[in-house]
Design a protein around this motif. Structure first.
Motif, PDB file in Angstrom:
ATOM      1  N   ASP A  72      -5.856  -0.825   4.587  1.00  0.00           N
ATOM      2  CA  ASP A  72      -7.256  -1.256   4.641  1.00  0.00           C
ATOM      3  C   ASP A  72      -8.048  -0.731   3.449  1.00  0.00           C
ATOM      4  O   ASP A  72      -8.917  -1.420   2.910  1.00  0.00           O
ATOM      5  CB  ASP A  72      -7.905  -0.797   5.946  1.00  0.00           C
ATOM      6  CG  ASP A  72      -7.410  -1.576   7.151  1.00  0.00           C
ATOM      7  OD1 ASP A  72      -6.804  -2.652   6.951  1.00  0.00           O
ATOM      8  OD2 ASP A  72      -7.628  -1.114   8.285  1.00  0.00           O
ATOM      9  N   LYS A  73      -7.744   0.489   3.046  1.00  0.00           N
ATOM     10  CA  LYS A  73      -8.450   1.076   1.902  1.00  0.00           C
ATOM     11  C   LYS A  73      -8.160   0.295   0.634  1.00  0.00           C
ATOM     12  O   LYS A  73      -9.068   0.035  -0.173  1.00  0.00           O
ATOM     13  CB  LYS A  73      -8.020   2.540   1.737  1.00  0.00           C
ATOM     14  CG  LYS A  73      -8.804   3.315   0.687  1.00  0.00           C
ATOM     15  CD  LYS A  73      -8.391   4.785   0.704  1.00  0.00           C
ATOM     16  CE  LYS A  73      -9.198   5.598  -0.299  1.00  0.00           C
ATOM     17  NZ  LYS A  73      -8.807   7.031  -0.276  1.00  0.00           N
ATOM     18  N   VAL A  74      -6.899  -0.097   0.446  1.00  0.00           N
ATOM     19  CA  VAL A  74      -6.535  -0.875  -0.738  1.00  0.00           C
ATOM     20  C   VAL A  74      -7.169  -2.254  -0.699  1.00  0.00           C
ATOM     21  O   VAL A  74      -7.721  -2.736  -1.701  1.00  0.00           O
ATOM     22  CB  VAL A  74      -5.000  -0.996  -0.857  1.00  0.00           C
ATOM     23  CG1 VAL A  74      -4.632  -1.886  -2.038  1.00  0.00           C
ATOM     24  CG2 VAL A  74      -4.365   0.379  -1.007  1.00  0.00           C
ATOM     25  N   ALA A 132       0.847  -1.187   0.000  1.00  0.00           N
ATOM     26  CA  ALA A 132       0.000   0.000   0.000  1.00  0.00           C
ATOM     27  C   ALA A 132       0.887   1.243   0.000  1.00  0.00           C
ATOM     28  O   ALA A 132       1.832   1.347   0.793  1.00  0.00           O
ATOM     29  CB  ALA A 132      -0.907   0.005   1.222  1.00  0.00           C
ATOM     30  N   ASN A 133       0.610   2.174  -0.896  1.00  0.00           N
ATOM     31  CA  ASN A 133       1.355   3.426  -0.966  1.00  0.00           C
ATOM     32  C   ASN A 133       0.754   4.395   0.035  1.00  0.00           C
ATOM     33  O   ASN A 133      -0.271   5.038  -0.237  1.00  0.00           O
ATOM     34  CB  ASN A 133       1.291   3.994  -2.386  1.00  0.00           C
ATOM     35  CG  ASN A 133       1.970   5.350  -2.485  1.00  0.00           C
ATOM     36  OD1 ASN A 133       2.795   5.716  -1.638  1.00  0.00           O
ATOM     37  ND2 ASN A 133       1.626   6.113  -3.514  1.00  0.00           N
ATOM     38  N   THR A 134       1.386   4.514   1.195  1.00  0.00           N
ATOM     39  CA  THR A 134       0.813   5.303   2.291  1.00  0.00           C
ATOM     40  C   THR A 134       0.839   6.804   2.023  1.00  0.00           C
ATOM     41  O   THR A 134       0.299   7.572   2.822  1.00  0.00           O
ATOM     42  CB  THR A 134       1.546   4.998   3.604  1.00  0.00           C
ATOM     43  OG1 THR A 134       2.968   5.179   3.419  1.00  0.00           O
ATOM     44  CG2 THR A 134       1.291   3.559   4.031  1.00  0.00           C
ATOM     45  N   LEU A 135       1.453   7.223   0.925  1.00  0.00           N
ATOM     46  CA  LEU A 135       1.341   8.627   0.530  1.00  0.00           C
ATOM     47  C   LEU A 135      -0.067   8.952   0.045  1.00  0.00           C
ATOM     48  O   LEU A 135      -0.493  10.116   0.073  1.00  0.00           O
ATOM     49  CB  LEU A 135       2.343   8.944  -0.584  1.00  0.00           C
ATOM     50  CG  LEU A 135       3.830   8.843  -0.228  1.00  0.00           C
ATOM     51  CD1 LEU A 135       4.680   9.025  -1.481  1.00  0.00           C
ATOM     52  CD2 LEU A 135       4.203   9.879   0.830  1.00  0.00           C
ATOM     53  N   ASP A 165       2.709  -2.515   5.628  1.00  0.00           N
ATOM     54  CA  ASP A 165       1.914  -2.012   4.509  1.00  0.00           C
ATOM     55  C   ASP A 165       1.660  -3.084   3.459  1.00  0.00           C
ATOM     56  O   ASP A 165       1.129  -2.804   2.388  1.00  0.00           O
ATOM     57  CB  ASP A 165       2.627  -0.816   3.850  1.00  0.00           C
ATOM     58  CG  ASP A 165       2.875   0.314   4.836  1.00  0.00           C
ATOM     59  OD1 ASP A 165       1.988   0.570   5.668  1.00  0.00           O
ATOM     60  OD2 ASP A 165       3.967   0.916   4.776  1.00  0.00           O
ATOM     61  N   GLY A 166       2.043  -4.320   3.769  1.00  0.00           N
ATOM     62  CA  GLY A 166       1.947  -5.404   2.810  1.00  0.00           C
ATOM     63  C   GLY A 166       0.544  -5.964   2.656  1.00  0.00           C
ATOM     64  O   GLY A 166      -0.242  -6.014   3.605  1.00  0.00           O
ATOM     65  N   ILE A 167       0.245  -6.406   1.437  1.00  0.00           N
ATOM     66  CA  ILE A 167      -1.046  -6.990   1.076  1.00  0.00           C
ATOM     67  C   ILE A 167      -0.758  -8.255   0.291  1.00  0.00           C
ATOM     68  O   ILE A 167       0.160  -8.282  -0.534  1.00  0.00           O
ATOM     69  CB  ILE A 167      -1.872  -6.015   0.210  1.00  0.00           C
ATOM     70  CG1 ILE A 167      -2.141  -4.714   0.976  1.00  0.00           C
ATOM     71  CG2 ILE A 167      -3.187  -6.651  -0.243  1.00  0.00           C
ATOM     72  CD1 ILE A 167      -2.599  -3.578   0.082  1.00  0.00           C
ATOM     73  N   ARG A 168      -1.531  -9.301   0.556  1.00  0.00           N
ATOM     74  CA  ARG A 168      -1.243 -10.572  -0.115  1.00  0.00           C
ATOM     75  C   ARG A 168      -2.507 -11.218  -0.667  1.00  0.00           C
ATOM     76  O   ARG A 168      -3.547 -11.245  -0.011  1.00  0.00           O
ATOM     77  CB  ARG A 168      -0.554 -11.536   0.850  1.00  0.00           C
ATOM     78  CG  ARG A 168      -0.397 -12.968   0.311  1.00  0.00           C
ATOM     79  CD  ARG A 168       0.608 -13.762   1.102  1.00  0.00           C
ATOM     80  NE  ARG A 168       1.961 -13.254   0.871  1.00  0.00           N
ATOM     81  CZ  ARG A 168       3.066 -13.830   1.367  1.00  0.00           C
ATOM     82  NH1 ARG A 168       2.960 -14.909   2.123  1.00  0.00           N
ATOM     83  NH2 ARG A 168       4.257 -13.325   1.105  1.00  0.00           N
TER      84      ARG A 168
END
Length: 425
Positions: free
Chosen positions: A167-169, A159-162, A184-187
């Motif tokens: 959670d949004k992604v 997830a690009n926290t900028l 920030d990882g998503i799998r």
């Protein structure tokens, strides 16, 4: 297409690769262009058979008693999907596009052999010459570690926290869940059967820059650098910019990142990626002459070193069989040169972060040891303390030693990565 047609196509691709010594991605692309009648589902299923055959090439060939592409395809299908030899033959019956069915001799070999009884190198699914390297890296666990490098991989994203929260992604992507370690990882889990991962790059969330495709191990390595807002950072081997973007987000677009690569062509994708992710603290330096003003000024120099890629064999299994000892020697020489060059840019109190996607000690711990011997003004970080401070709930997920951190599919569920930090006094 039925199983028979898909299996025949996979064998054709594998034979093309073997005959012309070409990467799997190129061979699969060419097959698809010359067989446009095959739908997306068929192409995905054929790709699965090809990649499973390459990941399990040694054990698949042993199972059938043959070392030809046909045996890899049939054997990989049996080992990865759990299909029986008799069941596969039944599926091929009456299919005019299918390859010849398993012979009586092959059926007998499969029935008589149990992979648990195979030699270690067969169960590990690696070339003979890699065995000493893996034994040095993992000791008595080397077979299990190598087997994990022959499994199907997940699809990881950051997830690009900028621009968005994790959670949004996740709310935008079907089947996605938080990664186990990277904050920030998503799998999306490994594909099963004939399935395929979704093309997440067509998602509106990707187009808006909310996330990037990046293995969780790569994300963890970026985290371990300790990059923070206000720092001056040189990404010396930036390539397409995956870690550059991760550092920019960690630094909240404050400070400065200088992205460079010795091969300009590798930098080409970085410009669009920076724009999409809204990274505003990155300067791309294409020519090495542009680095002169940075000498002695950097808080952090990141080296995402060119390496054998042995840690990525799940995703690029054909590379496992193309790799040679000569290529390893070339990479080791390149790494040594890059490390020595990086030292000039580090200011007093600054550090070098050395990263590879390899599991071979000669590219990892040995390089760090040799660098510290050549440069007594640098000292290794306390990597156990670094890991414990950053990931306190995951002490058992890594192999941490005096000169670095090792991530593997077996331990951390990531690709194979090595990270080391060396501070200038």
């Amino acid at each position: 297409m039925r199983l028979g047609g898909r299996l025949a196509a996979a064998i054709e691709v594998l034979e093309d690769m073997e005959r012309r010594h070409r990467p799997s991605a190129d061979a699969l692309k060419d097959w698809g262009l010359s067989h446009r009648f095959a739908g997306a589902g068929d192409r995905a299923a054929i790709g699965n058979i090809v990649y499973d055959a390459l990941r399990r090439r040694r054990s698949a060939g042993w199972l059938l008693g043959d070392a030809a592409p046909r045996a890899w395809a049939f054997g990989g299908l049996i080992l990865e999907t759990g299909r029986t030899a008799a069941g596969i033959n039944a599926s091929l019956d009456g299919d005019r596009f299918a390859p010849s069915p398993l012979t009586e001799a092959e059926m007998a070999a499969i029935a008589a052999r149990d992979l648990a009884d195979a030699p270690e190198v067969v169960r590990a699914d690696v070339p003979d010459w890699c065995v000493p390297l893996l034994e040095t890296a993992f000791g008595e666990d080397w077979v299990e570690e190598a087997r994990a490098l022959a499994a199907r991989p997940p699809l990881d994203m950051r997830a690009n926290t900028l621009l968005a929260t994790r959670d949004k992604v996740i709310g935008e992507l079907a089947g996605a869940a938080p990664a186990a370690i990277a904050p920030d990882g998503i799998r999306i889990p490994p594909i099963e059967g004939d399935g395929r991962h979704p093309n997440v790059q067509v998602e509106p969330a990707f187009q808006k820059g909310w996330f990037e495709i990046q293995d969780e191990g790569s994300q963890i390595a970026a985290r371990l650098t300790g990059a923070a807002p206000g720092m001056q950072v040189l990404d010396l081997c930036a390539g397409a910019g995956g870690k550059t973007l991760a550092l920019a987000a960690m630094m909240d677009n404050r400070g400065q990142i200088f992205a460079h690569d010795s091969e300009k062509a590798r930098l080409a994708p970085i410009f669009d990626r920076l724009k999409r992710a809204e990274c505003r603290n990155v300067q791309v330096i294409a020519n090495s002459t542009g680095l002169a003003d940075l000498e002695g000024r950097m808080d952090l120099v990141l080296i995402d070193a060119p390496c054998t890629g042995s840690g990525t064999w799940r995703r690029r299994p054909d590379a496992k069989w193309r790799l040679t000892e000569r290529q390893l020697d070339v990479r080791i020489a390149e790494q040594r040169s890059i490390l020595d060059n990086a030292a000039r840019y580090v200011k007093p109190g600054g550090s070098i972060a050395y990263v590879t996607c390899s599991v071979f000690p000669s590219e990892n711990q040995d390089q760090v040891t040799a660098f510290l011997d050549r440069h007594p003004g640098f000292e290794a970080a306390d990597h156990a303390a670094l890991w414990a401070g950053m990931f306190p709930k995951h002490a058992d997920k890594t192999r941490t030693g005096e000169h670095g951190v090792v991530l593997t599919p077996l331990r951390s569920g990531t690709d194979g990565f090595f990270f080391a930090s060396m501070r200038r006094a």
